[in-house]
Design a protein around this motif. Sequence first.
Motif, PDB file in Angstrom:
ATOM      1  N   PHE A 127       2.722   0.835  -3.291  1.00 47.33           N
ATOM      2  CA  PHE A 127       1.861   0.298  -4.171  1.00 47.33           C
ATOM      3  C   PHE A 127       0.608  -0.287  -3.919  1.00 47.33           C
ATOM      4  O   PHE A 127      -0.719   0.141  -4.603  1.00 47.33           O
ATOM      5  N   GLY A 128       0.481  -0.858  -2.840  1.00 42.23           N
ATOM      6  CA  GLY A 128      -0.924  -1.468  -2.232  1.00 42.23           C
ATOM      7  C   GLY A 128      -1.876  -0.351  -2.210  1.00 42.23           C
ATOM      8  O   GLY A 128      -3.148  -0.406  -2.542  1.00 42.23           O
ATOM      9  N   SER A 129      -1.332   0.938  -1.731  1.00 36.11           N
ATOM     10  CA  SER A 129      -2.112   2.077  -1.233  1.00 36.11           C
ATOM     11  C   SER A 129      -2.149   2.763  -2.624  1.00 36.11           C
ATOM     12  O   SER A 129      -3.121   3.996  -2.531  1.00 36.11           O
ATOM     13  N   GLY A 130      -1.593   2.449  -3.683  1.00 35.85           N
ATOM     14  CA  GLY A 130      -1.923   3.354  -4.933  1.00 35.85           C
ATOM     15  C   GLY A 130      -1.121   4.461  -5.163  1.00 35.85           C
ATOM     16  O   GLY A 130      -1.250   5.739  -5.838  1.00 35.85           O
ATOM     17  N   GLY A 167       5.588 -12.393   1.387  1.00 33.52           N
ATOM     18  CA  GLY A 167       6.046 -11.275   1.864  1.00 33.52           C
ATOM     19  C   GLY A 167       5.479  -9.963   1.225  1.00 33.52           C
ATOM     20  O   GLY A 167       4.948  -8.977   1.710  1.00 33.52           O
ATOM     21  N   ILE A 168       5.461 -10.053  -0.232  1.00 35.48           N
ATOM     22  CA  ILE A 168       4.990  -8.963  -1.089  1.00 35.48           C
ATOM     23  C   ILE A 168       3.460  -8.885  -0.923  1.00 35.48           C
ATOM     24  O   ILE A 168       3.006  -7.798  -0.775  1.00 35.48           O
ATOM     25  N   ILE A 169       2.736 -10.083  -1.141  1.00 32.94           N
ATOM     26  CA  ILE A 169       1.530  -9.800  -1.001  1.00 32.94           C
ATOM     27  C   ILE A 169       0.854  -9.342   0.597  1.00 32.94           C
ATOM     28  O   ILE A 169       0.034  -8.670   0.775  1.00 32.94           O
ATOM     29  N   MET A 170       1.403  -9.794   1.485  1.00 37.85           N
ATOM     30  CA  MET A 170       1.376  -9.542   2.925  1.00 37.85           C
ATOM     31  C   MET A 170       1.448  -7.973   2.949  1.00 37.85           C
ATOM     32  O   MET A 170       0.761  -7.211   3.568  1.00 37.85           O
ATOM     33  N   GLY A 171       2.551  -7.433   2.401  1.00 44.75           N
ATOM     34  CA  GLY A 171       2.882  -5.990   2.459  1.00 44.75           C
ATOM     35  C   GLY A 171       1.713  -5.421   1.646  1.00 44.75           C
ATOM     36  O   GLY A 171       1.119  -4.129   2.148  1.00 44.75           O
ATOM     37  N   GLN A 172       1.263  -5.749   0.378  1.00 42.19           N
ATOM     38  CA  GLN A 172       0.050  -5.136  -0.023  1.00 42.19           C
ATOM     39  C   GLN A 172      -1.245  -5.231   0.406  1.00 42.19           C
ATOM     40  O   GLN A 172      -1.872  -4.177   0.592  1.00 42.19           O
ATOM     41  N   ILE A 173      -1.411  -6.252   1.283  1.00 42.75           N
ATOM     42  CA  ILE A 173      -2.645  -6.456   2.149  1.00 42.75           C
ATOM     43  C   ILE A 173      -2.602  -5.448   3.510  1.00 42.75           C
ATOM     44  O   ILE A 173      -3.405  -4.560   3.510  1.00 42.75           O
ATOM     45  N   GLY A 223      -0.762  -2.607   3.373  1.00 42.35           N
ATOM     46  CA  GLY A 223      -0.638  -1.289   2.749  1.00 42.35           C
ATOM     47  C   GLY A 223      -2.080  -0.715   2.388  1.00 42.35           C
ATOM     48  O   GLY A 223      -2.350   0.343   2.398  1.00 42.35           O
ATOM     49  N   ALA A 224      -3.016  -1.696   2.204  1.00 47.85           N
ATOM     50  CA  ALA A 224      -4.097  -1.329   1.618  1.00 47.85           C
ATOM     51  C   ALA A 224      -5.220  -1.316   3.084  1.00 47.85           C
ATOM     52  O   ALA A 224      -6.328  -1.001   2.603  1.00 47.85           O
ATOM     53  N   PHE A 265       1.675  -9.222  16.257  1.00 45.73           N
ATOM     54  CA  PHE A 265       2.310  -8.112  16.556  1.00 45.73           C
ATOM     55  C   PHE A 265       2.688  -7.323  15.278  1.00 45.73           C
ATOM     56  O   PHE A 265       2.707  -6.108  15.136  1.00 45.73           O
ATOM     57  N   TRP A 266       3.040  -8.198  14.464  1.00 44.42           N
ATOM     58  CA  TRP A 266       3.507  -7.721  12.907  1.00 44.42           C
ATOM     59  C   TRP A 266       2.567  -7.116  12.082  1.00 44.42           C
ATOM     60  O   TRP A 266       2.827  -6.468  11.088  1.00 44.42           O
ATOM     61  N   ILE A 267       1.310  -7.298  12.311  1.00 39.57           N
ATOM     62  CA  ILE A 267       0.199  -6.657  11.573  1.00 39.57           C
ATOM     63  C   ILE A 267       0.006  -5.069  11.661  1.00 39.57           C
ATOM     64  O   ILE A 267      -0.678  -4.832  12.737  1.00 39.57           O
ATOM     65  N   ARG A 268       0.413  -4.495  10.894  1.00 42.03           N
ATOM     66  CA  ARG A 268       0.223  -3.096  10.768  1.00 42.03           C
ATOM     67  C   ARG A 268       0.552  -2.476   9.463  1.00 42.03           C
ATOM     68  O   ARG A 268       1.321  -2.924   8.779  1.00 42.03           O
ATOM     69  N   ASN A 269      -0.184  -1.185   9.315  1.00 45.06           N
ATOM     70  CA  ASN A 269       0.229  -0.427   8.100  1.00 45.06           C
ATOM     71  C   ASN A 269       1.208   0.700   8.531  1.00 45.06           C
ATOM     72  O   ASN A 269       0.947   1.500   9.462  1.00 45.06           O
ATOM     73  N   ILE A 270       2.362   0.800   7.720  1.00 41.95           N
ATOM     74  CA  ILE A 270       3.374   1.185   7.978  1.00 41.95           C
ATOM     75  C   ILE A 270       3.392   2.504   7.150  1.00 41.95           C
ATOM     76  O   ILE A 270       4.410   3.528   7.149  1.00 41.95           O
ATOM     77  N   VAL A 271       2.453   2.849   6.219  1.00 40.14           N
ATOM     78  CA  VAL A 271       2.535   3.923   5.190  1.00 40.14           C
ATOM     79  C   VAL A 271       1.415   4.659   5.225  1.00 40.14           C
ATOM     80  O   VAL A 271       1.249   5.548   4.463  1.00 40.14           O
ATOM     81  N   SER A 272       0.450   4.482   5.966  1.00 43.28           N
ATOM     82  CA  SER A 272      -0.864   5.212   6.095  1.00 43.28           C
ATOM     83  C   SER A 272      -0.579   6.697   6.254  1.00 43.28           C
ATOM     84  O   SER A 272      -1.455   7.374   6.101  1.00 43.28           O
ATOM     85  N   ALA A 273       0.473   6.953   7.230  1.00 41.41           N
ATOM     86  CA  ALA A 273       0.748   8.444   7.406  1.00 41.41           C
ATOM     87  C   ALA A 273       1.308   8.991   6.378  1.00 41.41           C
ATOM     88  O   ALA A 273       1.310  10.485   6.358  1.00 41.41           O
ATOM     89  N   GLY A 274       1.985   8.336   5.387  1.00 48.79           N
ATOM     90  CA  GLY A 274       2.514   8.933   4.254  1.00 48.79           C
ATOM     91  C   GLY A 274       1.497   9.381   3.178  1.00 48.79           C
ATOM     92  O   GLY A 274       2.020  10.116   2.126  1.00 48.79           O
TER      93      GLY A 274
END
Length: 461
Positions: A80-83, A308-314, A316-317, A452-461
């Motif tokens: 959702f954060g990446s649209g 957790g949700i806001i962090m996921g959106q940040i 993901g963006a 170490f948890w700071i990463r985007n896990i959907v950028s490749a999708g």
Amino acid sequence: MLKTLMGDRSLYRRLISLALPMMIQNGITNFVNMLDNIMIGAVGTAEMTGVAVANQLFFVFNLCIFGALAGAGIFGAQYFGSGDYQGVRHCFRFKLWFCGIFAALGLIVFSVWGDSLLGLYMRGDAGITDPAATMESARTYLLIMLIGIIPFTLVQCYSGTLREGAKPTLPMLAGIVAVCVNLVLNYILIFGKLGAPALGVSGAAIATVVSRFVELAIVLLYTHLKPGNYPFMTGLYRKMHLPPKLVVELFKKGLPLLVNEFFWASGMAFISQCYSLRGLDSVAAFNISQTFWNVFSIAFMAVGMANGIIMGQILGAGRLKEAKASAYRMMAFSFLIAAVTAIIFYVCAFFIPEAYNAESEIKLLATKLMCISAVLMPLEAICHSSYFILRSGGKMIVTFLFDSVYMWCINVLLAFILSRFTSMSFVSLFAIVQISTVLKCGIGVYLVKKGFWIRNIVSAG
């Protein structure tokens, strides 16, 4: 340091806008659950204790469902954060398949082995509580509540996806209507008002099941009759096929979370069983304490989930640089919310047990437990917030170690040894197990600081 923790107002507005609907929904739900508990307690201590024991089993099941949703939820928030709305829909479909399997397993386990599981909590001294009446109440409540497993599971699938898509209002409104239905039906069916028979524990279970079907109906109707408001939910059932690559990723991220929730919930249930060895009176007091803990903890619980949700959106963006600073600010906010609530909880602990039709010994015991819980509430808030922040970056193994492994290696081990190999009082046993939160809080802050948890896990999708 103070400037780092303060941050800008936009983050807090965003946090509050997401957390507030969850606070309202959970607040009303837990407030009604509290009234339910008091109503059942008015019928008798055995009935109240029986329902509390049955709810220990549902607690494990409910958290397994939350765990089954969690992995897909992390991806859903980042999609959702990446649209990427198609990614959100795929995550929802995965939730339906995965949670459907666990709902079926829950029905089988509780139907076949329900009595054996309930019996685990009946091994302590009876005290002033009737064990036979307690067991009968627990069995009756459990069997009726099985009917509500399916609607509960579906509502969690929808509500989680709506929140991940920044649409928390509908789940909140549906929850409010459901708890109002539950409250009214409880009053009518437990005590036999308006010409209805007085059903006691059975009435409480029937009211809960009906309210769950009402909640599901509202969520389904509004989601699918107002597609313009929820574009990421449009076309959910056009196909149920999922991309194999995504399924593998969801299992890789989701299975550890499911295992984590199962072990954490079963750990909590095991600790409650250890407490029950101090007698059914301890079970009754613990039930009263936990009922009000659930009411007073809603604020920091909702803020932690919103973190957790806001962090996921940040993440993901792709805004990775602001992630750690935002995490600190949200943890500090959680701590402050919990500190204020804890003061109120501590003061109220000396009065609220009087609402129960229970023996004075049980009410005094409940007051002591609530005072201990209130003192440790701010630290619980830090632990809760840390868990969701670590989870938002998809670091499942670390999350598993931090949550359920800690639970079994520290909390459960302490409860097991102290309950079986010492003669210490229930209050002392409870206090020692709860104080172990201090260590977990320190570990949580350290892990968040490492980054170490700071990463985007959907950028490749």
